[in-house]
Design a protein around this motif. Structure first.
Motif, PDB file in Angstrom:
ATOM      1  N   UNK A 184      87.935  42.821  59.807  1.00 21.28           N
ATOM      2  CA  UNK A 184      87.431  41.552  59.632  1.00 21.28           C
ATOM      3  C   UNK A 184      87.526  40.623  60.516  1.00 21.28           C
ATOM      4  N   UNK A 185      86.197  40.011  60.624  1.00 23.07           N
ATOM      5  CA  UNK A 185      86.219  38.685  61.651  1.00 23.07           C
ATOM      6  C   UNK A 185      86.165  37.128  61.073  1.00 23.07           C
ATOM      7  N   UNK A 186      86.673  37.458  59.877  1.00 20.62           N
ATOM      8  CA  UNK A 186      86.712  36.038  59.212  1.00 20.62           C
ATOM      9  C   UNK A 186      87.735  34.969  59.962  1.00 20.62           C
ATOM     10  N   UNK A 187      88.786  35.474  60.420  1.00 18.49           N
ATOM     11  CA  UNK A 187      90.082  34.567  61.296  1.00 18.49           C
ATOM     12  C   UNK A 187      89.209  34.011  62.561  1.00 18.49           C
ATOM     13  N   UNK A 188      88.538  35.143  63.151  1.00 17.89           N
ATOM     14  CA  UNK A 188      88.118  34.830  64.422  1.00 17.89           C
ATOM     15  C   UNK A 188      86.959  33.978  64.512  1.00 17.89           C
ATOM     16  N   UNK A 189      86.106  34.081  63.154  1.00 10.25           N
ATOM     17  CA  UNK A 189      84.955  33.037  63.037  1.00 10.25           C
ATOM     18  C   UNK A 189      85.567  31.902  62.787  1.00 10.25           C
ATOM     19  N   UNK A 190      86.681  31.660  62.021  1.00 14.62           N
ATOM     20  CA  UNK A 190      87.144  30.332  61.673  1.00 14.62           C
ATOM     21  C   UNK A 190      87.951  29.680  62.903  1.00 14.62           C
ATOM     22  N   UNK A 191      88.416  30.565  63.711  1.00  9.27           N
ATOM     23  CA  UNK A 191      89.055  29.856  64.839  1.00  9.27           C
ATOM     24  C   UNK A 191      87.948  29.189  65.681  1.00  9.27           C
ATOM     25  N   UNK A 192      86.879  30.149  66.005  1.00  5.99           N
ATOM     26  CA  UNK A 192      85.832  29.676  66.699  1.00  5.99           C
ATOM     27  C   UNK A 192      84.960  28.269  66.249  1.00  5.99           C
ATOM     28  N   UNK A 193      84.845  28.234  64.948  1.00  2.00           N
ATOM     29  CA  UNK A 193      84.526  26.921  64.422  1.00  2.00           C
ATOM     30  C   UNK A 193      85.302  25.813  64.650  1.00  2.00           C
ATOM     31  N   UNK A 194      86.652  26.191  64.374  1.00  7.52           N
ATOM     32  CA  UNK A 194      87.640  24.883  64.751  1.00  7.52           C
ATOM     33  C   UNK A 194      87.516  24.522  66.249  1.00  7.52           C
ATOM     34  N   UNK A 195      87.551  25.446  67.216  1.00  5.80           N
ATOM     35  CA  UNK A 195      87.336  25.120  68.458  1.00  5.80           C
ATOM     36  C   UNK A 195      86.145  24.338  68.705  1.00  5.80           C
ATOM     37  N   UNK A 196      84.924  24.490  68.114  1.00  9.66           N
ATOM     38  CA  UNK A 196      83.688  23.931  68.301  1.00  9.66           C
ATOM     39  C   UNK A 196      83.834  22.453  67.749  1.00  9.66           C
ATOM     40  N   UNK A 197      84.589  22.442  66.586  1.00 15.08           N
ATOM     41  CA  UNK A 197      84.884  21.007  66.066  1.00 15.08           C
ATOM     42  C   UNK A 197      85.772  20.129  67.005  1.00 15.08           C
ATOM     43  N   UNK A 198      86.808  20.858  67.744  1.00 16.19           N
ATOM     44  CA  UNK A 198      87.753  20.273  68.337  1.00 16.19           C
ATOM     45  C   UNK A 198      86.891  19.605  69.799  1.00 16.19           C
ATOM     46  N   UNK A 199      85.943  20.446  70.274  1.00 14.77           N
ATOM     47  CA  UNK A 199      85.126  19.899  71.361  1.00 14.77           C
ATOM     48  C   UNK A 199      84.328  18.977  71.065  1.00 14.77           C
ATOM     49  N   UNK A 200      83.682  19.023  69.737  1.00 10.32           N
ATOM     50  CA  UNK A 200      82.527  17.952  69.372  1.00 10.32           C
ATOM     51  C   UNK A 200      83.414  16.581  69.193  1.00 10.32           C
ATOM     52  N   UNK A 201      84.652  16.877  68.783  1.00  7.87           N
ATOM     53  CA  UNK A 201      85.483  15.576  68.621  1.00  7.87           C
ATOM     54  C   UNK A 201      85.821  14.997  69.832  1.00  7.87           C
ATOM     55  N   UNK A 202      86.166  15.948  70.766  1.00 15.98           N
ATOM     56  CA  UNK A 202      86.748  15.252  72.010  1.00 15.98           C
ATOM     57  C   UNK A 202      85.548  14.472  72.739  1.00 15.98           C
ATOM     58  N   UNK A 203      84.168  15.010  72.639  1.00 16.01           N
ATOM     59  CA  UNK A 203      82.897  14.291  73.122  1.00 16.01           C
ATOM     60  C   UNK A 203      82.729  12.986  72.616  1.00 16.01           C
ATOM     61  N   UNK A 204      83.026  12.968  71.421  1.00 19.80           N
ATOM     62  CA  UNK A 204      82.793  11.769  70.517  1.00 19.80           C
ATOM     63  C   UNK A 204      83.972  10.822  71.208  1.00 19.80           C
ATOM     64  N   UNK A 205      85.255  11.196  71.406  1.00 16.82           N
ATOM     65  CA  UNK A 205      86.259  10.279  71.903  1.00 16.82           C
ATOM     66  C   UNK A 205      85.895   9.906  73.177  1.00 16.82           C
ATOM     67  N   UNK A 206      85.500  10.752  73.934  1.00 17.97           N
ATOM     68  CA  UNK A 206      84.940  10.480  75.503  1.00 17.97           C
ATOM     69  C   UNK A 206      83.859   9.352  75.609  1.00 17.97           C
TER      70      UNK A 206
END
Length: 549
Positions: free
Chosen positions: A504-526
């Motif tokens: 199942x790729x469910x956990x990997x997909x969730x981890x990837x989405x979380x990583x993208x969210x962190x990167x986007x949030x980091x860009x906002x803060x920057x």
């Protein structure tokens, strides 16, 4: 021929679909000329649309009147269809077998496919040789674009336009083509902007047992050397294999005739061995019952990772000769259409940051694989599950993609694209609605009128929404040469392809989405930090007291 003649039973109700890690689906199975479709009235279930050309083999099983068809696909997925009624099951299976093994290229789906998306950019015109040559002209005036092969008569596997040294005329090229396997005379593969060194590729020289010589060939490859410089010939065969080739009219460059060139032999496996390696690897990955020892021994017995290591090592050698030794390189094996292209394209990934962008990688695949004459139609006609004995099939392009993934994994911020792009290319090389990978050469694609009659994969990829999906959120442009580790412990099994359907790729997909969210949030803060800094700077210029404090 009408497709209807091959479809004995076009529709069956009450068919149950089994797929790993997904709920079973009951619905209606329909066969069309190009697709196997299972649709269901159940809520929240996806329809299955499977191209017949994606089917590698099928197996039939019967329990009473219930029949099951196990469908093994070229993208390595395995599904099971439970079909009520023995006659229906037999009819469906024989229809699938007939429709998935059509010989005529013009009957394949790309000739019937009509895009449901707006074609913003015609991919057939995106990576033309004359456009690539304009980039070369901006760096050097030592090369020219020859039209010697306009009608594909000089070399059937080359494109109509090829880059060759400016001082070498077309008559010389014609003479050299008779001295190289398949007419594949040495052509420019890559120009290294940093030091002006080049990488060329060709077929083996036809020296034979008598040590045949070609002065024009010597002139051609020597024309790429700077005064006082030596070059390297990287032969992707062992010394023994190269020696044996002489008995069949082939051979290698004799040092007496090419004194400015040093020949290096590397042992890259032939295509038939690679196909066997893929079959063993997929068999190991699909066996869920073995112990750790058995899994590791099967993985080693497949030799897949060893092949990855050898190809990467040879590509690093070519890149090292060019970048660190300041020497030009000629790469060839026997035909010059398989291992040669793996080496030249991977060396460019290492050396050229442009090739690590989405568009640059498309250009690389177009230039070094499609236009360079890799026989996709032959090599990708079967995958790992076929029941027939391999003849010309081989996972040469898949191995290249695996090597790119290894580099991407070691340099996760240096590539504009993510793993999904590599998986997409693997899938479409074996079965596609697009015409990009049809045929074995530019001559085939011209004869089939693919640009006029089919849609290019690049037309799909270069849509804004698709580019966003394939983009690497970690990407930061890196203009440096990147040197991958080829130590065995640095090279991993490409789970995204070989274990994709087994877990199942469910956990990997969730981890990837979380990583993208962190990167986007980091860009906002920057952006907020930058905005506050600008405001502070403005206040300091307005209020002298702030400057003093």
């Amino acid at each position: 021929m009408e497709f209807a003649e091959l479809i004995k039973t076009p529709r069956v109700d009450g068919v149950v679909l089994h797929r790993p890690f997904l709920p079973t689906v009951e619905g209606t199975l329909c066969l069309t000329g190009h697709h196997l479709i299972l649709s269901s009235r159940q809520d929240n279930t996806e329809e299955l649309w499977l191209l017949h050309s994606n089917i590698d083999s099928i197996e039939k099983r019967f329990v009473g009147s219930l029949g099951s068809i196990i469908v093994k696909c070229k993208d390595l997925r395995v599904i099971q269809l439970d079909i009520p009624g023995m006659e229906e099951c037999l009819n469906i299976s024989s229809s699938i077998e007939a429709l998935s093994t059509l010989d005529s290229v013009s009957l394949m789906y790309p000739f019937f496919y009509r895009p449901m998306f707006e074609v913003i950019e015609d991919g057939w015109n995106s990576f033309l040789p004359q456009d690539a040559f304009k980039d070369l002209e901006s760096m050097t005036d030592e090369w020219r674009l020859s039209e010697v092969n306009t009608d594909f008569s000089v070399c059937p596997s080359y494109p109509p336009l090829v880059a060759v040294p400016k001082d070498v005329d077309d008559d010389t090229l014609r003479k050299v083509s008779t001295f190289r396997h398949g007419g594949r005379f040495p052509v420019l593969s890559y120009y290294h902007k940093k030091n002006g060194m080049v990488m060329m590729r060709a077929g083996q020289p036809l020296t034979g047992t008598n040590g045949r010589r070609c002065k024009e060939d010597e002139k051609l490859i020597n024309a790429t050397l700077r005064p006082g410089k030596r070059g390297y010939i990287i032969d992707t065969r062992t010394v023994n294999v190269a020696q044996q080739a002489k008995a069949r009219g082939g051979g290698f460059e004799l040092e007496a005739n090419y004194p400015q060139w040093r020949r290096i032999h590397k042992a890259l496996e032939r295509s038939n061995v690679l196909q066997d390696s893929l079959i063993k690897l997929v068999e190991a990955c699909n066996d869920q019952n073995h112990s750790m020892d058995r899994w590791l021994s099967k993985l080693e017995a497949s030799s897949w990772q060893s092949n990855v290591k050898e190809i990467l090592t040879t590509a690093c050698l070519a890149a090292q000769c060019i970048d660190r030794e300041g020497a030009s390189v000629l790469v060839h094996g026997t035909e010059g259409t398989d291992s040669t292209l793996q080496v030249t394209s991977l060396a460019q990934i290492i050396l050229d940051p442009t090739c690590r962008t989405i568009r640059g990688f498309q250009g690389l695949v177009e230039r070094e694989w499609l236009q360079a004459g890799h026989p996709f139609q032959q090599r990708c006609s079967q995958s790992a599950f076929s029941n027939t004995k391999p003849r010309v099939e081989a996972p040469v392009f898949l191995l290249f993609l695996d090597c790119v993934w290894q580099i991407l994994r070691q340099f996760p911020c240096s590539f504009e694209f993510c793993e999904s792009f590599l998986v997409l290319l693997f899938e479409h090389a074996y079965a596609s609605q697009f015409g990009t990978f049809l045929g074995n050469s530019a001559a085939d694609r011209s004869k089939l009128s693919l640009p006029e009659k089919t849609v290019s994969l690049w037309s799909w990829v270069n849509r804004p929404q698709e580019l966003e999906r394939l983009s690497n959120p970690l990407y930061e442009a890196n203009s440096l040469v990147i040197w991958p580790s080829v130590a065995p412990q640095s090279l991993l099994l490409w789970e995204g392809v070989f274990l994709r359907w087994n877990r199942s790729s469910k956990c990997l997909d969730e981890a990837y989405e979380e990583m993208v969210h962190i990167i986007e949030y980091n860009k906002e803060l920057q952006n907020k930090v930058n905005s506050l800094r600008r405001q502070l700077a403005e206040l300091e210029t307005e209020d002298p007291l702030l400057q003093e404090s």
